[in-house]
Design an enzyme around this catalytic site. Structure first.
Site, mmCIF file in Angstrom:
data_model
loop_
_atom_site.group_PDB
_atom_site.id
_atom_site.type_symbol
_atom_site.label_atom_id
_atom_site.label_comp_id
_atom_site.label_asym_id
_atom_site.label_seq_id
_atom_site.Cartn_x
_atom_site.Cartn_y
_atom_site.Cartn_z
ATOM 1 N N LYS A 1 2.438 -30.005 -42.567
ATOM 2 C CA LYS A 1 1.078 -29.661 -42.114
ATOM 3 C C LYS A 1 0.161 -30.759 -42.653
ATOM 4 C CE LYS A 1 -2.621 -28.140 -42.624
ATOM 5 N NZ LYS A 1 -3.859 -28.927 -42.324
ATOM 6 N N CYS B 1 -6.518 -39.787 -55.766
ATOM 7 C CA CYS B 1 -6.354 -38.806 -56.846
ATOM 8 C C CYS B 1 -6.254 -39.497 -58.189
ATOM 9 C CB CYS B 1 -5.123 -37.953 -56.593
ATOM 10 S SG CYS B 1 -3.671 -38.944 -56.277
ATOM 11 N N GLU C 1 0.695 -31.532 -56.484
ATOM 12 C CA GLU C 1 0.101 -32.828 -56.832
ATOM 13 C C GLU C 1 -1.391 -32.685 -56.575
ATOM 14 O OE1 GLU C 1 1.668 -35.240 -58.136
ATOM 15 O OE2 GLU C 1 3.740 -35.263 -57.442
ATOM 16 N N GLU D 1 -13.800 -34.093 -60.561
ATOM 17 C CA GLU D 1 -13.443 -35.161 -59.643
ATOM 18 C C GLU D 1 -14.551 -35.311 -58.592
ATOM 19 O OE1 GLU D 1 -9.996 -34.187 -57.268
ATOM 20 O OE2 GLU D 1 -9.216 -36.193 -57.668
HETATM 21 P P1 NAD Z 1 -7.586 -29.931 -49.721
HETATM 22 O O1 NAD Z 1 -6.987 -29.119 -50.792
HETATM 23 O O2 NAD Z 1 -8.831 -29.477 -49.099
HETATM 24 O O3 NAD Z 1 -6.563 -30.114 -48.508
HETATM 25 C C1 NAD Z 1 -5.261 -30.591 -48.703
HETATM 26 C C2 NAD Z 1 -4.361 -29.998 -47.638
HETATM 27 O O4 NAD Z 1 -4.331 -28.587 -47.802
HETATM 28 C C3 NAD Z 1 -4.851 -30.247 -46.201
HETATM 29 O O5 NAD Z 1 -3.725 -30.439 -45.357
HETATM 30 C C4 NAD Z 1 -5.521 -28.934 -45.845
HETATM 31 O O6 NAD Z 1 -5.517 -28.660 -44.464
HETATM 32 C C5 NAD Z 1 -4.635 -27.945 -46.578
HETATM 33 N N1 NAD Z 1 -5.285 -26.664 -46.855
HETATM 34 C C6 NAD Z 1 -6.614 -26.406 -47.012
HETATM 35 N N2 NAD Z 1 -6.818 -25.086 -47.226
HETATM 36 C C7 NAD Z 1 -5.590 -24.510 -47.222
HETATM 37 C C8 NAD Z 1 -5.132 -23.177 -47.398
HETATM 38 N N3 NAD Z 1 -5.974 -22.158 -47.604
HETATM 39 N N4 NAD Z 1 -3.804 -22.945 -47.347
HETATM 40 C C9 NAD Z 1 -2.931 -23.959 -47.149
HETATM 41 N N5 NAD Z 1 -3.297 -25.224 -46.949
HETATM 42 C C10 NAD Z 1 -4.617 -25.507 -47.001
HETATM 43 O O7 NAD Z 1 -7.694 -31.372 -50.332
HETATM 44 P P2 NAD Z 1 -8.328 -32.633 -49.653
HETATM 45 O O8 NAD Z 1 -9.798 -32.482 -49.757
HETATM 46 O O9 NAD Z 1 -7.710 -32.855 -48.327
HETATM 47 O O10 NAD Z 1 -7.791 -33.789 -50.599
HETATM 48 C C11 NAD Z 1 -8.476 -34.190 -51.705
HETATM 49 C C12 NAD Z 1 -7.838 -33.634 -52.951
HETATM 50 O O11 NAD Z 1 -6.455 -33.969 -52.997
HETATM 51 C C13 NAD Z 1 -8.422 -34.254 -54.191
HETATM 52 O O12 NAD Z 1 -8.634 -33.276 -55.167
HETATM 53 C C14 NAD Z 1 -7.358 -35.243 -54.633
HETATM 54 O O13 NAD Z 1 -7.377 -35.592 -55.967
HETATM 55 C C15 NAD Z 1 -6.119 -34.538 -54.250
HETATM 56 N N6 NAD Z 1 -4.996 -35.474 -54.107
HETATM 57 C C16 NAD Z 1 -4.014 -35.469 -55.043
HETATM 58 C C17 NAD Z 1 -2.965 -36.369 -54.974
HETATM 59 C C18 NAD Z 1 -1.872 -36.378 -56.003
HETATM 60 O O14 NAD Z 1 -0.811 -36.917 -55.739
HETATM 61 N N7 NAD Z 1 -2.048 -35.816 -57.169
HETATM 62 C C19 NAD Z 1 -2.914 -37.273 -53.928
HETATM 63 C C20 NAD Z 1 -3.937 -37.261 -52.989
HETATM 64 C C21 NAD Z 1 -4.960 -36.330 -53.094
#
Ligand code: NAD
Length: 500
Positions: A194, A303, A269, A402
């Site tokens: 997804k 991240c 992650e 963050e």
């Molecule tokens: P997000 O949590 O909003 O979304 C991430 C994914 O989760 C997307 O595919 C989204 O559609 C899905 N999602 C959202 N709500 C959901 C739910 N209720 N149930 C299941 N899936 C759901 O994060 P974002 O804003 O897309 O990404 C930014 C965040 O990701 C930052 O906090 C960043 O640090 C983190 N990040 C971490 C890493 C790592 O490896 N540690 C890498 C990249 C990004």
């Protein structure tokens, strides 16, 4: 309807490119026929549509994956029976196809995410490298024989979980897909992905490439849609045997609790607030460009961004002066102009950064320097100038949360123990950088910092394909990348044979 993300409203705009979700090796519409618009962050225009998949589409994808893995019985499907060598060859072929399409994939990623073109190209190249690495590792994953009582032979074998779910964020779609899906496929799992609604076009193209390489139907499915619909449906589906989630801590908690209801293991992650510690004996000519890149890469939406700069007092004025000069020369511009940085991913993200900055200023934190937005950048784009803030007081929100934008917070320390305390004073623990020529201090601090990765006199912003990556605390748990990831995508079985 998506309230905030890049993939905005339901739409049927005729002039845009319509993408399908990818199940059974073919593109299709969502069962409801609904779509989401995809916005170009560089100018704010809608240039494509993706299906708004939901629970029913996830159910179809999971059934297809289960068929590929299980067939008529446990692990008896075409993919479930595949040998490590066959999977290795398929991944290697896919790596070659990706390598042959790096310019196309890089440009697609740049348009979809707003990142500068060279970063899109670097991401596509890294994706191929993940497939190469896991192609090479697939047939080297093995168990052990264990000494036990007289008359027994005991062995462990590593088996794929079965069907794995992969929830991917928008900041590095290709790289995060590569590290998670590459390892899961190599270990023999069938994957249901997804992607983020804000950026998923490159992944749909990779699905098509995988099919052309000979991955059987069901080995890899990609369901686009909203997190709260398709994402939640994937995390709570009882047919999923493992979830790999990369995203925000808040969503990660939610995903883990949905998965727990069906006893599904999860790798999280999550975010970071990674410190860079610069001591007065550091080689600043080497350090400064790396420190700057670690916060402006992908416009700070990384991240592992080095978002906290902790500097020893004696060199603080000099570092501030040199960094201010560099920041003043940085320029944000449309992705295809390949400037220092592109726009942020969405209006929502832009607003979030503005809110953090205005709160910082209203509490007395000063803007020490800032870059500029290209005067010809389209007004509809989501641009944010890089900002150097300082000196940020201990415990301030800017040092704790963050921001996910090109904002570097400067703080000062007097000695090593204070540096360590400040570095560890957030709930996160993803990456840390140490800049010093003192070898004993390098090793002492590397062990004492709360982080999944520590870089000394360099900073990898996530590190290489070969290096295990992941966090502690609010940054999550489990490891991806490197060989370590293969352990996470397998379950260990112990077999004890009595033969007297
Ligand atoms: P997000 O949590 O909003 O979304 C991430 C994914 O989760 C997307 O595919 C989204 O559609 C899905 N999602 C959202 N709500 C959901 C739910 N209720 N149930 C299941 N899936 C759901 O994060 P974002 O804003 O897309 O990404 C930014 C965040 O990701 C930052 O906090 C960043 O640090 C983190 N990040 C971490 C890493 C790592 O490896 N540690 C890498 C990249 C990004």
């Amino acid at each position: 309807m998506a309230s905030e993300p890049n993939a905005v409203a339901e739409t049927s705009t005729a002039s845009t490119t319509a993408y399908g979700l990818f199940i059974d090796n073919r593109f299709r519409d969502a069962i409801t026929g609904r779509t989401l618009g995809v916005v170009d962050p560089s100018d704010g225009s809608i240039f494509a549509t993706i299906p708004r998949g939901d629970t029913d589409d996830i159910a179809v994808a999971v059934a297809s994956a289960r068929q590929a893995f299980d067939g008529a019985g446990t692990a008896d499907g075409v993919w479930g029976r595949s040998t490590a060598l066959e999977r290795s060859r398929l991944l290697r072929k896919l790596a070659d196809v990706v390598l042959a399409h790096v310019p196309e994939l890089g440009a697609l990623e740049a348009r979809d995410t707003g990142k500068p073109l060279r970063q899109g190209i670097a991401d596509a190249t890294a994706l191929a490298r993940y497939f190469e690495f896991y192609a090479g590792a697939a047939d080297k994953l093995h168990g052990q024989t264990l000494p036990y009582q007289q008359g027994y032979t005991v062995m462990t074998i590593r088996e794929p979980h079965g069907v794995t779910g992969h929830i991917i964020p928008w900041n590095y779609p290709m790289q995060i897909f590569g590290r998670s899906v590459g390892a899961a496929l190599a270990a023999g799992n069938a994957c249901v992905v997804k992607p983020a609604e804000d950026a998923c076009l490159s992944l749909l193209r990779i699905g098509e490439m995988a099919a052309s390489c000979g991955f059987p139907p069901g080995a890899l499915s990609i369901v686009t849609g909203l997190g709260t619909e398709a994402g939640a449906a994937l995390a709570s589906h009882p047919g999923i045997d493992h979830i790999s989630f990369t995203g925000s801590p808040q969503t990660g908690e939610h995903v883990a609790s949905m998965a727990a209801r069906h006893h599904c293991p999860v790798t999280l992650e999550l975010g970071g607030k990674s410190p860079q510690l610069v001591f007065d004996d550091a080689d600043l000519d080497n350090a400064l460009p790396v420190l700057v890149n670690a916060i402006i890469q992908n416009a700070g939406q990384t991240c592992s961004a080095g978002s906290r700069l902790l500097v020893q007092r004696a060199i603080a004025p000099m570092i501030q002066e040199r960094l201010s000069e560099i920041f003043a020369g940085l320029r944000a511009a449309p992705a295809m102009q390949d400037a220092d940085l592109g726009p942020l991913i969405s209006r929502r993200q832009q607003q979030r950064v503005w809110d953090c900055l205005s709160e910082a200023q209203s509490t007395g934190v000063r803007v020490l320097a800032q870059g500029q937005i290209d005067p010809l950048a389209p007004a509809g784009g989501f641009y944010q100038v890089p900002v150097l803030l300082g000196e940020v007081p201990n415990g301030h929100r800017i040092e704790q949360e963050e921001i996910f934008g090109p904002v570097l917070a400067l703080d000062i320390f007097d000695d090593e123990s204070q540096a360590q305390r400040k570095a560890n004073a957030t709930p996160y623990g993803l990456v840390a950088g140490i800049w010093t020529r003192d070898g004993a201090r390098q090793l002492r601090l590397a062990r004492r910092l709360r982080a999944g990765q520590v870089f000394i006199n360099n900073y990898g912003a996530g590190g290489g394909v070969e290096l295990p990556f992941g966090g502690v605390g609010r940054s999550g748990y489990g490891r991806e990348k490197g060989f370590e990831a293969l352990y996470g995508f397998t379950a260990l079985k112990t077999i004890a044979i009595r033969h007297d």
